[in-house]
Design a protein around this motif. Structure first.
Motif, short mmCIF file in Angstrom:
data_model
loop_
_atom_site.label_atom_id
_atom_site.label_comp_id
_atom_site.label_asym_id
_atom_site.label_seq_id
_atom_site.Cartn_x
_atom_site.Cartn_y
_atom_site.Cartn_z
N GLY A 298 -8.61 -8.05 -4.27
CA GLY A 298 -8.56 -9.44 -3.78
C GLY A 298 -9.39 -9.68 -2.57
O GLY A 298 -9.00 -10.51 -1.71
N THR A 299 -10.49 -8.99 -2.40
CA THR A 299 -11.31 -9.15 -1.20
C THR A 299 -11.85 -10.57 -1.05
O THR A 299 -12.22 -10.98 0.04
CB THR A 299 -12.46 -8.14 -1.23
N ASN A 300 -11.91 -11.31 -2.14
CA ASN A 300 -12.43 -12.68 -2.08
C ASN A 300 -11.33 -13.72 -2.25
O ASN A 300 -11.59 -14.88 -2.53
CB ASN A 300 -13.49 -12.89 -3.16
N ASN B 33 -5.90 -0.79 -7.88
CA ASN B 33 -7.09 -0.82 -7.04
C ASN B 33 -7.10 -2.14 -6.28
O ASN B 33 -6.83 -3.21 -6.86
CB ASN B 33 -8.37 -0.72 -7.87
N PRO B 34 -7.41 -2.13 -4.98
CA PRO B 34 -7.52 -3.40 -4.23
C PRO B 34 -8.56 -4.31 -4.87
O PRO B 34 -9.71 -3.92 -5.07
CB PRO B 34 -7.96 -2.95 -2.83
N ASP C 268 0.83 -1.20 0.00
CA ASP C 268 0.00 0.00 0.00
C ASP C 268 0.86 1.25 0.00
O ASP C 268 0.49 2.28 -0.56
CB ASP C 268 -0.92 0.00 1.23
N SER D 55 -5.20 -12.97 3.60
CA SER D 55 -6.62 -13.03 3.93
C SER D 55 -7.32 -11.84 3.27
O SER D 55 -6.92 -10.69 3.48
CB SER D 55 -6.81 -13.01 5.45
N LYS D 56 -8.38 -12.19 2.53
CA LYS D 56 -9.17 -11.17 1.82
C LYS D 56 -8.28 -10.22 1.00
O LYS D 56 -8.49 -9.03 0.94
CB LYS D 56 -10.01 -10.36 2.79
N GLY D 57 -7.28 -10.83 0.41
CA GLY D 57 -6.42 -10.08 -0.49
C GLY D 57 -5.37 -9.25 0.20
O GLY D 57 -4.68 -8.48 -0.48
N VAL D 58 -5.19 -9.37 1.52
CA VAL D 58 -4.22 -8.55 2.24
C VAL D 58 -3.32 -9.48 3.05
O VAL D 58 -3.78 -10.43 3.68
CB VAL D 58 -4.92 -7.54 3.19
N ASN E 284 -7.98 -15.74 -0.70
CA ASN E 284 -7.29 -16.15 0.51
C ASN E 284 -6.18 -17.12 0.12
O ASN E 284 -6.32 -17.89 -0.85
CB ASN E 284 -8.23 -16.83 1.51
N MET F 243 -1.04 -6.05 -0.75
CA MET F 243 -2.44 -6.20 -1.18
C MET F 243 -2.48 -6.74 -2.61
O MET F 243 -1.63 -6.40 -3.45
CB MET F 243 -3.17 -4.85 -1.12
#
Length: 2019
Positions: free
Chosen positions: A1535-1537, A1532-1533, A1499, A1571-1574, A1539, A1525
């Motif tokens: 990878g929220t889905n 833009n982030p 980031d 986790s969740k792209g982070v 893992n 991330m």
């Protein structure tokens, strides 16, 4: 032929025996039940014939009759046979037909002793009529059709030889040897031949093989059986219809002879058909289709007797030994055919080889590449021979022709695709498609070497292709029918093999590399001449058609399109040798391409792969097949088209920078195919080194005459310089005259330029300049220069220059030069010049003369000592005081001159000045000498005493002279004259200041009352000059004898009456006063005789022309008394000479004469309103003949006085006597109502009468009426104007126009909903009683309204009409934007928006059509708007071009880029209605979501870690804390889905580094949770004492691992470099340097971003500036082409002035009167309405317009609509009163057929009167195609011709040629209907005035449209100049900004920081880099306030996107998107 006229007689009642040919005339009549029997038993004798009647006989009776008639004994044997040698038996006898011919022979195989004739009939079959529609002329398709006529004969021969076991021979002979007869064509085959019955069948037209079995001419052959199917349908079954052979032979010639012998027959049958014979029979009224078949033995040519057919003897002699054959002999060959067959022998034989290719070469055709191409043996030989006199015969076999198109197709192909087509029914078609690959630099698709090239006019401009496709626009398939080509039918393509509209797996150009053939069976119908199929393509495209692929001879039911695409892809990959373009650089426009359309777009590439080799930019190459051969480096590769990324193509172009640059310095563009692939780098470099050594190096200067000048030498002026010789030497020391080049002609010449510069005090001056070129006979040679004579320093400069442009620099290097410096000094004096002197001089006044001395060249020189000047002048006395020298000047002082001067203005003298001792020792000086000071006064005349008469003038001349006697002048030189001796004598003076002379006493001297002689004295003096003596003269005055008095008298006899001066006389008016005389007296009352001269001085005021003789006698002219008794009249007689005037006058008062007539005087107006009394009175009196009032009338006369007039109302009439003025007065005149106009009043008394004319005008205004009121209801679109104004007429009660300016008329709507803007104002009527109301912008809801007119006069209302108005919604007025899009679509960042469809909705709810796409825009901004309008800075996007499947009335926004940053964005659409009026849509919110995850990024970009492997853990930490991330391409982030985990490893930045550090725990990798792209990376450190090289840079590799992520799309890892050291001290130092490096990197990135942005802006401004220059130059060229002088258009003002001038001229032409259509068109404006017929067309000629308008008078008012709905709407709105015609219900077939008198391109008769189709005279201003349909329907083929006689002549000629004649119109106005009727008023057009405007208008002159074009060009030019000025200012402003101190300082700071960064990187042991991808650093800079930009419009492929506001990431600015 001797027996060619032999035939059977018609009367066969008596059996006769006659020799053949003796009674031929009797055989023309048919006889039922009769046969002809030839007795052929006797050898070598003539066969006798007998006609036997066999009606009712049986066979036995017939035999007995024959035996009886031919005297045959019972024991003698004979045989009766048919002409086909079929023996007659009982069965055959029963089938004999009337007129049959039989042979009587000894045996059935007996040879005929002589020829016999068989009568035949060959009436055409009924199919001639039934199938006549299939007939086509041979001369179709605009091609040479003669080969296809031969093909018909070959078809017959192939059919005849189909069953041959051996070789099938077809021999075509062209016998053009005049020695053997006239030209002939012979076709001989070895087929089965024809029996006589079959030959008879052949002669019958239209007797096809299908109808022969049911024909009355039934043959004895078997019925037709269709042959069994064979491959390619090569069944030879192509003689078909019974038409082609006859058409062919009579197309080739005028006559044909069929010679045939059937299999097994002993006889030869011969049939002759001749055009000449047909015409002869028709003339003699004989049976045309009746003839004879000649039966003869083999080789018998005895019947050939004509010299024109001598060749037949040899042809017939070839029959012997042949078992069967057929020969077709065609004679009477058309001359044009002979010329064609001779000249184009190779062409038409090649065409025949094409037609019969597969018959000649077999199933696989003529494959020249195949070694076993003759394995499939073919037994058909078609040989063609051309035999000419004295020439070697030309013979060719069709199998030997290798350049027919099918051979070319087969040979050039590499693979084939076979298929079969099964159509509905039994029809099947075999097909084959062949592939012709692209090889290296060209297409191999064969070109027809004899094809006619398409002219540029026929070329489709929209289909110009840079890499020309192989097939181009030609169809794919040629069509064969039963194995034979049908030449005029081709099939363009099938759906499955057509070029796809979208790109696919196969390049589009591959579809143009295929050719094909279709083989059909005879189930598919062809035309009778086998030129075209009737409906082949239609059947092949039927719904039931099935396509199958053929593989190894087996049919396969497959998806044909898929199979074909795979096959085509394989061919492309295997066989095409194409070029792969890589390294895409962008799109450019090429101005060096001549065709403007092809200048853009051109894709630019860095490299290509071609034939296994790679060529890149900067690589040395050599060209081949160019002139000259080029050597150079590759600049770039160019490919036409809008490409993006790597692409394959068949070719392109390469830009080569020619080497060496010092020699050439230019870039050439050549095709890639011209690159020499065999050239080596060594050879190219050696060539460049050799070329560089040839460059000029120095100059060698020599002095041929030995007079060399040294450097800095000084020479006297005039010393000769030269000659000099110059040589140009190269580095090798070789003399050269040209720059090195590819050849002598292409190399540039070198010149030597010589310049001599004089360094004068005022600056350098070029005194000599010469350019010398080296020729074949001279070197660089400069002649002697002798003009070096000016003093000072000089420089000689020799410079080598180029011949083309005189440039002294070539390719950036100066050309050799040579300099010499020297000085020039002065010489000895040889001449002098006199300086200007102050002339003129006065006599006796001294002056000086100054002189300058010069050397030979005019340089100043000092005078010699003791120089004594000499002055000479012949007319003057010259003297001087002294002479002296001063420097180079010599002065003569105190010069005096004396002599005569004739004029006071002076005189010019030549004074000679002599200086002894000089070469030029004298000069002549012109001086002007003026008179001196005044000295004496001279008075003339010289006499002391002078006598003068009183009243006359005395003239004295005075002169003032100097001492030399010259008249002189002086200030205040006034000469005075005083007279003494009498009172009141004048004193005179004259001013002689300017002239020195003057005149005195020039006026008459007069002394009053002089009786005797008087003496006076005159004194002359000059008051201002007392030194000049006074002069005196004595004057003696005598009395005068001139006239002093005049007297008038009247004398009658002895009585004399003298008229006193001013006496009054009373006399009768109109009478004459006679006998007047006059006398003259002098001062002493003495009578003065009247002489002629005195008489001329007598004047009277009542007459201008006087009789001189009467005046000499003293008589005056008679006085005519005036006619009117009004005033006194003054009369005067005067005498006037030069000095005095004498007059005498009298006054006459006239009196009235006798009464003569009555006179009326109107004391009132001469006009009266209808129904009103005439105001005022009419006075009547009796006057004399001159109108003078008499006293005749009294009061008693009233009772007898009468008044009368037409329509006079006497109820108010009053007659009275006015005593005061003695007149009769009439009052109360009034008239009854009627038509306005003049009335005549008659007044009568006794014999006197008087008439008065009174104008009766309309009465008081009482009502309003509309003038030419429109048809109601008047229709108008909402918001539009009414086209025609309302004109209202003010009328009285009797409807007479009653103009009254006091009346005010108003217009008011009937309803408040009806609005008119601006509101109509009340108007006063004009002088004609009318008022005009223009109704503008009618606004109201749909419905009917009223417009009410009212008048007002003195507050009184005047009623008026109410006009019904129907308001319709405007279909062209936009009111709303309707937006459609997929609301469920996702919007990933950086992707493409879904398609937005925008419709502009009109008032009527429909879409507004024909709108400009530039008027609508799409605006987008980030966030949600707080108002109804977009914020400033919103991006603007333009609409896309609609696809074929999309609606044309909508705008589509497609492929628009989604912003890079996630968030909500607002979209709004705007449509510009007018300049300041816009229509806005609703606002639409879209949510931009992240795109696909592609990489792992932090980031915040961390600093570069610096670690050491020491014990302290702080020194070993790589990362304390770092957030990583999963991001998309645009950070833009995303990878929220997702893992998984992040695997961290260490790798070396160098491949040579093998030793890698380890993480703490002695591990090579570390894992962290994702986790969740982070992922959070914590406390990452290296191991203590871990391996690693001190001072080395390593890289931390963060690899994301996500289970189940898409295969093949792995996430990009994040890498972080770090520095590794072995000790802590070094680590600390390096950490400090690392931080400084990071700081400098960030700063440099910022600086570079700033400079990149500015450089990009400069580049764009440069491009805009160049575009503006190109636009201006292009417009200048176009303006020149439009005949406008461009030289005077240098300024904007001049351009605007010319535009105004052109527009004024345009308006003047528009205002010129021309024929106009006045029919109102109230429906105009509706998009579904074309308009009324009268408005759709224009006609230029007046006569044509009159008659055509009249002819269409019933249709002129008809409204033409596009749709039936619109027509129905108008019909309903007008209650059916308006006639309408919808366009979609009109059936009209466009045709280009010629006028009726033209048939087959030839005139059937010579027409007169200039006939022309009426439709060709119409000019359509709009909707041309639709108007052609309308008028084609209305006019049809109506023709216009000059006059009625010409029309009748034309109709007669057309009808006699059996053609339908259309309606004829004449320019004189007559009409002949299509049924022939003419005459009467209904067929005569009235005059054009009587048509009352219902006439077609005249078009504007061509000059008007020329002016329109010129004005448009000038306006564009004006805009282009403004654009150029603006762009130039922007560019210069930005360049000044870039060169400003601030920007220079920033650039300096950036360079310093880059140097610091390099030093730090070297210290850190890192590899210095000029630019490192520091996207992370940029992110840090943009972290605060970062705002994503929205592309304002779709970036053009390959172009850089413009810099975006608030965008700091240069990586995004250059991002390319693929549409």
């Amino acid at each position: 032929m001797a027996d060619s006229d032999c035939f059977i007689t018609s009367s066969l009642d008596v059996v006769q025996a006659e020799p053949c040919g003796t009674n031929d005339a009797k055989a023309s009549t048919k006889t039922a039940g009769k046969v002809v029997v030839f007795d052929c038993r006797r050898e070598n004798s003539v066969a006798y014939q007998k006609v036997l009647d066999i009606q009712g006989m049986v066979f036995s009776d017939f035999l007995r009759t024959v035996s009886k008639e031919f005297s045959i004994s019972s024991d003698e044997k004979f045989v009766l046979t048919t002409t086909d040698r079929k023996e007659i038996n009982a069965e055959r006898f029963a089938k004999l037909k009337d007129g049959s011919t039989l042979h009587m022979l000894h045996s059935i195989d007996q040879v005929l002793p002589g020829s016999t004739k068989e009568r035949i009939l060959f009436l055409p079959h009924y199919d001639t009529l039934v199938q006549s529609g299939m007939y086509e002329y041979y001369a179709s398709e605009g091609q040479k059709s003669l080969p296809y006529a031969f093909a018909e004969l070959i078809d017959n021969a192939l059919s005849a030889t189909a069953k041959n076991d051996g070789v099938r021979t077809i021999d075509i002979r062209l016998l053009f040897d005049e020695s053997q007869g006239k030209p002939a064509v012979v076709v001989v085959d070895n087929g089965c031949g024809m029996t006589s019955k079959q030959l008879n069948n052949w002669a019958v037209y239209r007797l096809s093989k299908f109808t022969r079995e049911s024909s009355e001419f039934e043959s004895n052959s078997t019925d037709y059986v269709r042959p069994a199917p064979v491959p390619r349908s090569l069944n030879s079954d192509i003689s078909y219809f019974g038409v082609g052979g006859k058409q062919a032979v009579f197309y080739i010639g005028q006559s044909t002879r069929m010679i045939t012998k059937p299999v097994g027959s002993m006889d030869v049958h011969e049939l002759l058909l001749s055009k000449e014979e047909f015409e002869k029979k028709e003339k003699n009224k004989q049976e045309i289709y009746e003839g004879f078949i000649l039966n003869r033995k083999l080789g018998d040519s005895s019947h050939i007797s004509s010299e024109d057919e001598r060749f037949l003897h040899s042809l017939i002699s070839e029959e012997i030994g042949k078992d069967h054959f057929t020969a077709v002999v065609v004679t009477g060959i058309q001359p044009e055919h002979i010329a064609f067959l001779r000249a184009d022998f190779h062409l038409w034989t090649r065409e025949l080889a094409h037609v019969y290719h597969y018959y000649v070469h077999g199933l696989q055709g003529n494959d020249l590449k195949s070694s076993d191409r003759n394995a499939d043996t073919v037994n058909i030989d078609i040989q063609i021979s051309l035999l000419e006199k004295l020439k070697i015969p030309r013979t060719i076999n069709l199998r030997e022709i290798n350049n027919d198109m099918q051979t070319l197709y087969i040979t050039s192909s590499v693979d084939s695709f076979e298929f079969k087509v099964q159509v509905e029914g039994e029809g099947s078609v075999e097909g084959i498609i062949r592939y012709h690959p692209f090889l290296y630099d060209k297409e191999t698709y064969p070109k027809d070497p004899y094809a006619i090239p398409i002219s540029p006019e026929e070329e489709d401009e929209d289909c110009v292709i840079i890499n020309q496709d192989g097939r181009g626009k030609r169809p794919i398939f040629e069509c064969f029918w039963n194995g034979r080509l049908i030449p005029y039918t081709t099939v363009a393509e099938f759906d499955w093999c057509a070029r796809p509209k979208k790109s696919g797996p196969v390049p589009a150009e591959c579809y143009s590399r295929i050719s094909g053939v279709l083989f059909t069976i005879d189930k598919f119908q062809v035309s009778t001449n086998k030129l075209t199929f009737m409906d082949l393509e239609l059947q092949l495209r039927g719904k039931q058609t099935i396509f199958k692929r053929i593989v190894n001879g087996q049919e396969q039911r497959v998806k044909i399109q898929k199979e074909f695409t795979q096959w085509l892809k394989g061919c492309h990959e295997k066989w095409d040798k194409q070029v792969k373009f890589s390294g895409f650089k962008g799109i450019m426009t090429r101005t060096d391409v001549a065709t403007k359309k092809l200048q853009s777009p051109w894709a630019r590439f860095n490299a290509i792969e071609w034939d296994g080799k790679t060529y890149k930019a900067g690589q040395y190459v050599k060209s081949q097949k160019t002139h000259p051969i080029l050597f150079g480096t590759i600049v770039q590769f160019l490919l036409y088209g809008d490409h993006d990324g790597d692409v394959h193509s068949t070719g392109g172009q390469v830009q080569i920078a020619m080497e060496p640059k010092a020699v050439y310095d230019e870039v050439r563009t050549i095709p890639i195919s011209k690159i020499d692939r065999g050239a080596t780098l060594t050879a190219i470099r050696k060539y460049m080194d050799d070329e560089l050594a040839k460059l000029p190096d120095r100059l060698k200067v020599t002095w041929p005459e030995g007079n060399e000048w040294a450097q800095m030498e000084t020479r006297q002026a005039g010393t000769p310089f030269g000659p000099i010789h110059v040589e140009i030497l190269n580095k090798k020391g070789e003399s050269m005259t040209r720059m090195p080049g590819p050849n002598h002609t292409a190399s540039k010449k070198l010149l030597i330029e010589l310049k001599v510069i004089w360094h004068s005090p005022t600056g350098d001056v070029e005194t000599n300049s010469h350019v010398c070129q080296h020729g074949g006979k001279w070197a660089y040679w400069f002649k002697t220069m002798e003009n070096l004579n000016k003093l000072g320093k000089y420089t000689l400069d020799l410079q080598t220059v180029m011949n083309e442009n005189n440039a002294s620099v070539c390719a950036g290097e100066p050309l050799p030069s040579w300099k010499l410096e020297f000085s020039i000094c002065e010489g000895c004096p040889e001449r002098f010049g006199v300086a200007a002197i102050c002339t003129p001089f006065h006599v006796g006044e001294p002056f000086s003369i100054s002189m300058d001395l010069f050397d030979e060249f005019g340089n100043p020189a000092r005078p010699p000592p003791d120089l004594k000047p000499v002055l000479e002048c012949s007319a003057l006395d010259i003297s001087y005081e002294d002479a002296a020298a001063k420097g180079t000047t010599f002065i003569i002082k105190g010069v005096k001159a004396k002599g005569p001067v004739k004029s006071f203005q002076g005189k010019t003298y030549n004074m000679k000045v002599i200086l002894p001792g000089l070469k030029q020792n004298s000069q002549t000086l012109k001086i002007i000498l003026l008179p001196g000071q005044p000295h004496i006064l001279i008075v003339k005349p010289d006499s002391d005493e002078i006598t003068v008469e009183n009243g006359t003038a005395i003239m004295f001349q005075v002169e003032v002279q100097d001492e030399a006697g010259n008249i002189t002048t002086h200030p205040k030189l006034i000469v005075r004259c005083r007279l003494l001796g009498a009172p009141n004598l004048p004193v005179e003076a004259v001013d002689c200041c300017n002239t020195g002379t003057g005149s005195l006493m020039d006026k008459p001297l007069y002394i009053k009352n002089i009786q005797t002689e008087r003496t006076i004295t005159a004194k002359f003096d000059i008051p201002s000059l007392k030194n000049i003596e006074v002069v005196e003269r004595t004057l003696r005055i005598t009395p005068s004898s001139r006239v002093a008095r005049l007297e008038i008298f009247s004398q009658e006899g002895e009585n004399v009456i003298i008229l006193e001066d001013k006496e009054k006389i009373d006399w009768t008016a109109g009478d004459t006063l006679e006998n007047l005389s006059f006398r003259l007296f002098d001062e002493g009352n003495r009578n003065v005789p009247i002489t002629a001269s005195l008489a001329k001085k007598i004047k009277v005021n009542w007459r201008a022309d006087l009789n001189i003789e009467d005046l000499q006698k003293g008589k005056l002219p008679n006085v005519q008394i005036p006619n009117l008794v009004k005033d006194d009249h003054f009369y005067q007689v005067s005498f006037q000479d030069e000095n005095k005037s004498v007059e005498c006058s009298f006054t006459i008062t006239p009196r009235a004469d006798e009464p003569k007539r009555m006179k009326a005087t109107l004391r009132c107006e001469t006009s009266v309103r209808m129904g009103e009394l005439l105001p005022g009175q009419i006075h009547l009196e009796v006057v004399d003949q001159y109108g003078n009032k008499t006293q005749t009338l009294t009061s008693a006369c009233v009772n007898s006085f009468g008044v009368s007039a037409e329509g006079l109302d006497k109820s108010h009439l009053k007659i009275s006597w006015q005593e005061s003025i003695q007149v009769i007065m009439v009052e109360g005149v009034k008239f009854h109502p009627g038509k306005p106009g003049s009335r005549e009043l008659c007044f009568a008394w006794r014999d006197f009468a008087e008439y008065v004319r009174v104008n009766v005008t309309a009465g008081q205004p009482a009502q309003l009426q509309l003038v030419d009121g429109p048809e109601e209801p008047v229709q108008v679109f909402n918001g539009k104007d009414l086209e025609k104004p309302f004109i209202v007429q003010l009328c009285d009660a009797w409807k007479n126009p009653s103009p009254d300016p006091r009346v005010v008329i108003s217009l008011k709507p009937s309803a408040t909903a009806l609005k008119i803007k601006p509101s109509p104002t009340s108007q006063s009527v004009g002088t004609d009683g009318r008022a005009s109301f223009t109704v503008c912008q009618v606004t109201a809801p749909k419905g009917e309204y009223g417009l009410e007119f009212k008048g007002s006069l003195n507050k009184q209302s005047i009623p008026g009409p109410v006009v019904k108005l129907k308001v319709l919604p405007d279909p062209n007025k936009p009111v709303k934007l309707v937006v459609s899009y997929n609301a469920n679509a996702a919007f990933p960042a950086g992707g493409f928006l879904t398609v937005f469809s925008v419709m502009v909705e009109s008032e009527d709810g429909g879409a507004v059509k024909n709108l400009s796409p530039a008027s609508i825009s799409m605006l987008m901004w980030k966030g949600e708007s707080s108002g109804p309008r977009p914020p400033p800075g919103a991006s603007t996007l333009k609409c896309s071009k609609p696809k074929d499947t999309e609606k044309v009335d909508c705008f589509y926004f497609r492929d628009k880029i989604i912003p890079d940053r996630v968030g909500k964005y607002t979209i709004q659409f705007v449509f510009c209605v007018e300049k300041n009026k816009c229509l806005w849509s609703n606002q639409y919110i879209i949510n931009v979501v992240p795109n696909d995850p592609v990489k792992l990024m932090p980031d915040i970009q961390p600093a570069t870690p610096v670690v050491s492997n020491i014990n302290a853990i702080e020194s070993r930490f790589l990362i304390r804390s770092l957030h990583l991330m999963i991001m998309d391409e645009y950070d833009n982030p995303a990878g929220t889905n997702l893992n998984g985990k992040v695997v961290v490893s260490i790798k070396s930045s160098s491949s040579s580094e093998k030793e890698l550090p380890l993480f703490q725990g002695k591990t090579k990798t570390m894992q962290f949770s994702l986790s969740k792209g982070v992922a959070l990376i914590m406390n990452l450190a290296i191991m203590e004492n871990c391996p690693g090289t001190d001072g080395t840079e390593y890289i931390l590799h963060f690899q994301p691992v996500v289970p189940g992520f898409k295969q093949g799309k792995a996430l990009r890892p994040f890498e972080l470099p770090f520095m590794f050291y072995n000790d802590s001290k070094n680590q600390q130092q390096m950490a400090t340097l690392t931080k400084e490096k990071d700081r400098l990197s960030l700063s440099i990135v910022a600086y570079r971003s700033l400079f990149d942005t500015n450089n990009q802006l400069i580049s764009e401004l440069k491009g805009q500036l160049q575009d503006a220059i190109n636009k201006e130059v292009h417009l200048k060229s176009e303006i020149k082409k439009s005949h406008i002088n461009i030289t005077g258009l240098g300024t904007m003002e001049s351009v605007e002035a010319l535009i105004k001038e052109k527009m004024a001229e345009q308006e003047r032409i528009w205002a010129q009167p021309r024929r106009m259509c006045t029919i109102p068109d109230v429906f105009k404006g509706n998009p579904d309405v074309l308009g009324k017929v009268a408005h759709l067309a224009q006609i230029e000629d007046n006569d044509a317009a009159r008659v055509i308008s009249w002819h269409l008078s019933g249709d002129m008012d008809c409204v033409v609509t596009v749709t039936t709905e619109a027509a129905r709407q108008i019909y309903n709105d007008t209650q059916g009163r308006q006639q309408v015609m919808p366009l979609e219900t009109i059936f009209w077939r466009s045709t280009n057929r010629p006028l009726p008198h033209i048939r087959n391109g030839l005139s059937t008769f010579p027409p007169v009167g200039n006939p022309v189709f009426v439709r060709d005279l119409l000019i359509f201003p709009n909707h041309a195609e639709r108007c052609q349909i309308v008028f084609g329907n209305l006019l049809g083929d109506t023709i216009l011709i000059d006059d009625l006689d010409s029309a009748n002549h034309y109709r007669k000629g057309v009808v006699q040629n059996k053609m339908q004649c259309p309606t004829l119109l004449t320019r004189q106005g007559e009409r002949i209907r299509s049924n022939g009727k003419f005459g009467g008023l209904q067929n005569k057009a009235p005059s054009i005035e009587k048509l009352r405007g219902q006439v077609f208008g005249a078009p504007l002159p061509k000059q008007y449209y020329t002016l329109c074009t010129q004005i448009e060009l000038l306006q564009q030019y004006c805009i282009a100049k403004m654009k150029y000025k603006q762009v130039k200012e922007d560019y210069e402003t930005h360049m000044q900004y870039m060169e400003s101190p601030d920007m220079v300082q920033k650039e300096k700071e950036m360079k310093e920081q880059e140097d610091q960064l390099k030093d730090i990187e070297l210290k850190l042991g890192m590899t210095p880099t000029s630019r490192r991808d520091c996207s992370g650093m940029k992110r840090v800079m943009l972290e605060s306030g970062e705002h994503s930009a929205i592309p304002s419009k779709r970036t053009r492929r390959g172009d850089k996107a413009p810099p975006m506001e608030n965008t700091a990431s240069p990586g995004r600015m250059t991002r390319k998107r693929v549409s």
